[in-house]
Enzyme design. Structure first.
Site, PDB file in Angstrom:
ATOM      1  N   HIS A   1       2.466   0.570   0.688  1.00  0.00           N
ATOM      2  CA  HIS A   1       2.475   1.680  -0.266  1.00  0.00           C
ATOM      3  C   HIS A   1       3.072   1.206  -1.589  1.00  0.00           C
ATOM      4  O   HIS A   1       4.279   1.388  -1.839  1.00  0.00           O
ATOM      5  CB  HIS A   1       3.294   2.852   0.289  1.00  0.00           C
ATOM      6  CG  HIS A   1       2.640   3.595   1.397  1.00  0.00           C
ATOM      7  ND1 HIS A   1       1.869   4.728   1.194  1.00  0.00           N
ATOM      8  CD2 HIS A   1       2.629   3.375   2.742  1.00  0.00           C
ATOM      9  CE1 HIS A   1       1.424   5.171   2.361  1.00  0.00           C
ATOM     10  NE2 HIS A   1       1.868   4.368   3.315  1.00  0.00           N
TER      11      HIS A   1
ATOM     12  N   GLU B   1       2.941   2.426  -4.441  1.00  0.00           N
ATOM     13  CA  GLU B   1       3.387   3.510  -5.317  1.00  0.00           C
ATOM     14  C   GLU B   1       4.897   3.733  -5.246  1.00  0.00           C
ATOM     15  O   GLU B   1       5.505   4.226  -6.213  1.00  0.00           O
ATOM     16  CB  GLU B   1       2.662   4.815  -4.981  1.00  0.00           C
ATOM     17  CG  GLU B   1       2.975   5.437  -3.637  1.00  0.00           C
ATOM     18  CD  GLU B   1       2.104   4.957  -2.494  1.00  0.00           C
ATOM     19  OE1 GLU B   1       2.025   5.665  -1.469  1.00  0.00           O
ATOM     20  OE2 GLU B   1       1.512   3.871  -2.629  1.00  0.00           O
TER      21      GLU B   1
ATOM     22  N   CYS C   1      -2.885   2.188   2.424  1.00  0.00           N
ATOM     23  CA  CYS C   1      -2.550   2.406   3.836  1.00  0.00           C
ATOM     24  C   CYS C   1      -3.790   2.893   4.600  1.00  0.00           C
ATOM     25  O   CYS C   1      -4.697   2.104   4.863  1.00  0.00           O
ATOM     26  CB  CYS C   1      -1.383   3.372   3.960  1.00  0.00           C
ATOM     27  SG  CYS C   1      -0.576   3.331   5.586  1.00  0.00           S
TER      28      CYS C   1
END
Length: 565
Positions: free
Chosen positions: A521, A523, A394
């Site tokens: 993102h 993750e 990001c």
């Protein structure tokens, strides 16, 4: 529907979320379908506007919900996809009741906490509990509900009262309460103290809730005398008192609960005694493998919230998943980006640069605000010029673009308009459709599709040579599309874009060992057995050439990745 309620006592931060998730894993391993709900008693509508220093990271769901980080624990442990309604807040409940009052739904009655707020809480729970979250049709068998905060808090009182009523609404055979409390040891005495838990249970019972199980958080396993004393004074059978002591890694917690037969106690209370024995061989292997890791891989985490690891919890979990798949012991080197900047105290500056130069890879995570951004730019520059593996998430991707524009294109003063609205070379711009006056829920949020522009690029290979990938987003700014051609001519390649072709989603530096920036993102969708491709690729490239690394990572049927080599 069966409900397992997890409450906390004495102090916050006991690990109720991990306990609730682990209970869900054990029940899931018995063949039951499990869903989860997190109740947060704060007045915010959601976690979107809260500082990481206040509440840890903001976890983002597929539907764009900005929620408590514990929902990330639920998704990772249970491998489910939750919705924003799985996170209940005081703000959401009161907003719903006020909206109903304005519509005249209460037919002129005086609107009160009891019954209107408490009934809304119960109805919300029942609505959400039946929504499937595991990709299958029909409602789950069990809903695990975590009540945030600590018993006795003023702000959680309406939820406690709602749960007191709820046990009669659904029936005692469908309601199981697990109370998690602290068992401290005083340094001088060295004895496990039960009095705080006794008082916590007493407060809980005074509010009309009786615990069926006690989860006792302690540094070491509960002593038998401690267990007996708790049983005597808390009116809980000794076999229902769980020792949740410190373990070597988080994967041991479900195993710890299983070994104490938590499933038998819960299944008996919920009249589900016919369920099979739990099958947790995969968790056992993962826990044992994690303990056995010895060869380190050191990742430099460059950010401004380095004093609070929960600010980057999902990033840390994604790195852990990837390091486990690579067979390496993860070592995080926290580098405060402000310390990398000129003008910082000399000792901090030297220590930060020494730390950065010692790592195997650099990661710049997402974030907001201009504090420490110059340090992040310097970290990206160091990684690019010294062929150190770099992953920008990001803001970390935008930082990489800004650094390249300054250093390679020679655009002095190039910046994001977030940090310098008057920059002569705006590399990153405010997205036109985003509100400038309202902060909550106005960003580009949730799952969006990214199309690969270069089929043979490294990132495409890491994702299994698919034509597109769906990942979760949370941002207000985007790379300036007017600058893309100049950046690509100079060697920075935008290999992933949105469906319009004007939003840059993935950037690579082809000549670099591993230099990747992603606007999304990744993750948030990483799982213990299915690590995120870009995190796995970053760590795997530390030990293998790029071509070998990419060929050793294949797409699984679920759309995520597994290490195959």
């Amino acid at each position: 529907m069966k409900y397992v309620i997890v409450t906390g006592g004495v102090v916050s931060g006991l690990g109720k979320g991990v306990t609730a998730s682990s209970i869900g894993v054990v029940l899931q391993s018995c063949g039951l379908r499990v869903t989860s709900i997190k109740i947060d008693p704060y007045l915010n509508t959601d976690a979107g506007t809260m500082s990481p220093f206040e509440h840890g990271e903001v976890f983002v769901l597929d539907d764009g919900g900005e929620v408590d980080l514990d929902l990330g624990n639920y998704e990772r442990f249970l491998d489910v996809t939750l919705t924003k309604n799985n996170n209940i807040t005081t703000g959401k409940i009161y907003q719903s009741v006020i909206d109903a009052e304005r519509r005249g739904d209460y037919l002129g009655k005086t609107v009160q906490v009891v019954p209107h707020i408490t009934v809304e809480i119960q109805e919300w729970i029942e609505r959400v509990a039946v929504v499937p979250v595991d990709g299958k049709e029909g409602a789950a068998d069990v809903c695990v509900i975590e009540l945030g905060g600590t018993i006795g808090d003023i702000e959680s009182s309406p939820f406690v009262e709602a749960l007191r009523q709820f046990q009669f609404r659904v029936g005692q055979e469908n309601f199981c309460l697990v109370h998690v409390s602290l068992i401290p040891v005083l340094g001088v005495v060295g004895e496990q103290k039960t009095k705080p838990t006794q008082h916590s249970v007493q407060a809980l019972r005074a509010l009309g809730l009786t615990p069926d199980l006690l989860g006792c958080r302690s540094a070491k396993p509960l002593e038998q005398c401690t267990r007996e004393k708790l049983s005597q004074f808390c009116h809980v059978p000794a076999g229902h008192i769980l020792s949740i002591h410190d373990v070597s890694n988080i994967w041991h917690v479900p195993l710890l609960l299983r070994d104490q037969n938590v499933h038998l106690a819960i299944l008996k209370k919920l009249n589900l005694s016919s369920a099979p024995q739990p099958e947790l061989s995969e968790w056992t292997q993962r826990a044992e493998r994690s303990d056995a890791l010895s060869i380190p891989v050191k990742i430099g985490m460059v950010g401004k919230y380095t004093g609070l690891s929960d600010s980057y919890l999902s990033v840390l979990k994604a790195l852990t998943h990837a390091s486990l798949a690579c067979g390496r012991k993860l070592v995080i080197e926290w580098v405060a980006s402000t310390d990398l900047e000129d003008g910082s105290p000399r000792d901090l500056h030297d220590a930060a640069w020494a730390a950065l130069k010692s790592v195997d890879g650099i990661l710049v995570p997402g974030g907001f605000g201009d504090r420490g951004t110059q340090g992040k730019v310097l970290a990206a520059k160091y990684a690019r010029e010294n062929n150190v593996p770099y992953l920008g998430v990001c803001l970390g991707m935008q930082i990489a673009v800004i650094e390249f524009a300054r250093s390679v294109l020679g655009l002095d003063g190039a910046n994001s308009t977030e940090f310098d609205p008057a920059t002569p070379h705006p590399c990153v711009l405010y997205m036109p459709e985003i509100s400038r006056t309202h902060k909550g829920g106005t960003m580009r949020l949730g799952v969006r599709r990214t199309f690969f522009q270069t089929p043979n690029c490294l990132t495409s290979k890491l994702y299994g040579n698919e034509s597109f990938v769906d990942e979760r987003h949370r941002h207000r700014y985007e790379v300036n599309p007017e600058l893309v051609d100049r950046l690509e001519e100079a060697g920075l390649t935008f290999v992933g874009k949105d469906e319009t072709g004007r939003r840059m989603e993935i950037v690579e530096l082809p000549e670099h060992k591993y230099f990747v920036g992603v606007q999304f993102h990744p993750e948030f969708k990483s799982r213990p057995g299915k690590p995120s491709p870009v995190f796995l690729g970053k760590l795997a490239l530390r030990f293998h050439p790029p071509c070998q690394c990419a060929s050793n990572i294949a797409r699984a049927d679920t759309g995520r990745v597994q290490a195959t080599g």
